[in-house]
Design an enzyme around this catalytic site. Structure first.
Site, short mmCIF file in Angstrom:
data_model
loop_
_atom_site.label_atom_id
_atom_site.label_comp_id
_atom_site.label_asym_id
_atom_site.label_seq_id
_atom_site.Cartn_x
_atom_site.Cartn_y
_atom_site.Cartn_z
N GLU A 1 0.82 -1.21 0.00
CA GLU A 1 0.00 0.00 0.00
C GLU A 1 0.86 1.26 0.00
O GLU A 1 0.55 2.24 -0.68
CB GLU A 1 -0.94 0.00 1.21
CG GLU A 1 -1.92 -1.17 1.25
CD GLU A 1 -2.86 -1.19 0.06
OE1 GLU A 1 -3.09 -0.12 -0.54
OE2 GLU A 1 -3.36 -2.28 -0.29
N ASP B 1 3.63 -4.39 -5.70
CA ASP B 1 4.16 -5.65 -5.19
C ASP B 1 5.68 -5.66 -5.25
O ASP B 1 6.36 -6.09 -4.30
CB ASP B 1 3.62 -6.83 -6.00
CG ASP B 1 2.19 -7.21 -5.63
OD1 ASP B 1 1.69 -6.72 -4.59
OD2 ASP B 1 1.57 -7.99 -6.38
#
Length: 413
Positions: A275, A356
């Site tokens: 995030e 990611d």
């Protein structure tokens, strides 16, 4: 039946047909074996259960879409929007109040159409698969709060847009665009402070190993936080999640209590690193800019058809108003809206891979994020083998198997 009526009907039924087709492909794709990345985490029984969960939700989605498209076609042929407009005119005088009343009636009708499916999904499907913790009282309270927020927030926004288009026929779309953009910024600022606490309790994360690990990672990556909170997501569902709210100095981390209770500290940091990656890589700013640009394009296209009488005639609407035009425009805008939605989803999937990679490199532990993704997917009975066409049309995140495979290729120094 005019050419425009046929064209709108083609757009409406065509979009539904496309949705139905990719939905069928997605169900057919469930026949695949357990992906290699999940063989250690899910047995045949659990895998079959996740497939059944997907099938049942897809069935509800099909019937919901069928009811919606049927209702729209009925509006097209039987002048239902004209009836709604007459009701609004009987209730109020003045273009803005009548417009708000019309939009309110349409929104209420839409909510009533979707309500049975929402109830069935929550209290039958989610209950059957062990996810639901929403009580009838909480379900009703959420709907009432949602309606009140729509009135408090949505009504001023809609009133402003109607007024600008009414007062400035030529440049109203540009002024309305600026007004809507400023409005969205304001909502983003106040949402974590005033709006979200109406639905969930935000409790500051206590001092301890998890808080220390999160703060150390945020410090290492130069990410400023205004707070780390646990929210009571378990009062509605057993599913886990985490997200950021706010922007600027009001950025907050929100962890579902179900997430904290089901993952290790390292896995949670991996999820949050993902995030944080969205913020550090400017994904949120880019997506917000894309949203603003899309809003501007929408308002411009709206300005081109607001005074186009054949559009109103196609729906048997006798009196042209801005509010009615705003609703009817959505059906004419369907193809472009679909293209823009698919493009936004494609960009979002690209950003997910990048976030990611950021998490893997900054934590130096890609396996922790992989384990977290596997846990989230298994615990929520996610579809592990979605059809590419369904992903292309709907997924804002890449399939979890693709994400894990990408993580395995990342080299950490």
């Amino acid at each position: 039946m005019t050419f425009l009526t046929v064209l709108i009907l083609f757009f409406i039924v065509g979009a539904w047909g496309l949705e139905t087709w990719v939905g069928k492909l997605n169900i057919q794709s469930l026949g695949q074996p357990i992906p290699a990345a999940f063989k250690h985490a899910v047995d045949a029984q659990k895998y079959a259960r996740s497939q059944e969960y997907t099938r049942k939700n897809s069935t509800v989605s099909f019937f919901s879409n069928f009811v919606n498209v049927t209702a729209i076609v009925m509006c097209l042929f039987f002048g239902i929007f004209n009836t709604f407009n007459e009701w609004a005119s009987a209730l109020f005088s003045g273009a803005i109040l009548q417009g708000l009343a019309f939009l309110g009636i349409v929104s209420l009708a839409s909510m009533l159409l979707s309500l049975p499916f929402s109830i069935y999904t929550t209290f039958v499907i989610e209950e059957e698969f062990g996810f639901n913790r929403t009580t009838p009282a909480l379900f009703i309270a959420d709907r009432v709060k949602g309606i009140l927020l729509s009135i408090i927030i949505g009504a001023p926004l809609a009133a402003g847009v109607i007024w600008f288009f009414q007062i400035f026929p030529d440049m109203g779309w540009l002024i309305a665009w600026g007004f809507a953009t400023a409005f969205l910024f304001a909502v983003q600022y106040v949402a974590p402070i005033w709006i979200m606490p109406l639905f969930n309790t935000f409790t500051p994360l206590e001092d301890g190993e998890l808080r220390q690990a999160i703060e150390e990672f945020a410090l290492k990556t130069g990410f400023n936080l205004s707070g780390i909170y646990i929210i009571d997501g378990s009062k509605r569902s057993n599913k886990a999640n985490a997200f950021f709210t706010g922007f600027g100095k009001q950025k907050r981390i929100a962890l579902f209590d179900t997430l904290v209770n089901s993952m290790t500290t390292e896995e949670i940091v991996g999820v949050l690193a993902h995030e944080i990656g969205h913020c550090k890589l400017n994904h949120i700013k880019r997506m917000f800019a894309t949203s603003i640009a899309t809003t501007g394009l929408t308002f411009f296209c709206l300005s081109l058809v607001l005074g186009y009488q054949p559009l109103y005639a196609a729906f048997h609407v006798e009196h042209m108003t801005i509010a009615v035009g705003m609703v009817l425009f959505n059906f004419l805008y369907t193809p472009l809206s679909l293209v823009l939605t698919v493009f936004a989803a494609h960009q979002s999937r690209k950003y997910e891979f990048e976030a990611d990679a950021f998490a893997a490199k900054t934590t130096k532990a890609p396996s922790e994020l992989s384990r977290a993704l596997i846990k989230l997917s298994v615990n929520s009975l996610s579809n592990l083998t979605p059809h590419p066409a369904y992903v292309f049309l709907h997924y804002s995140h890449p399939p979890v198997v693709d994400r894990i495979e990408a993580l395995e290729t990342i080299t950490v120094e």
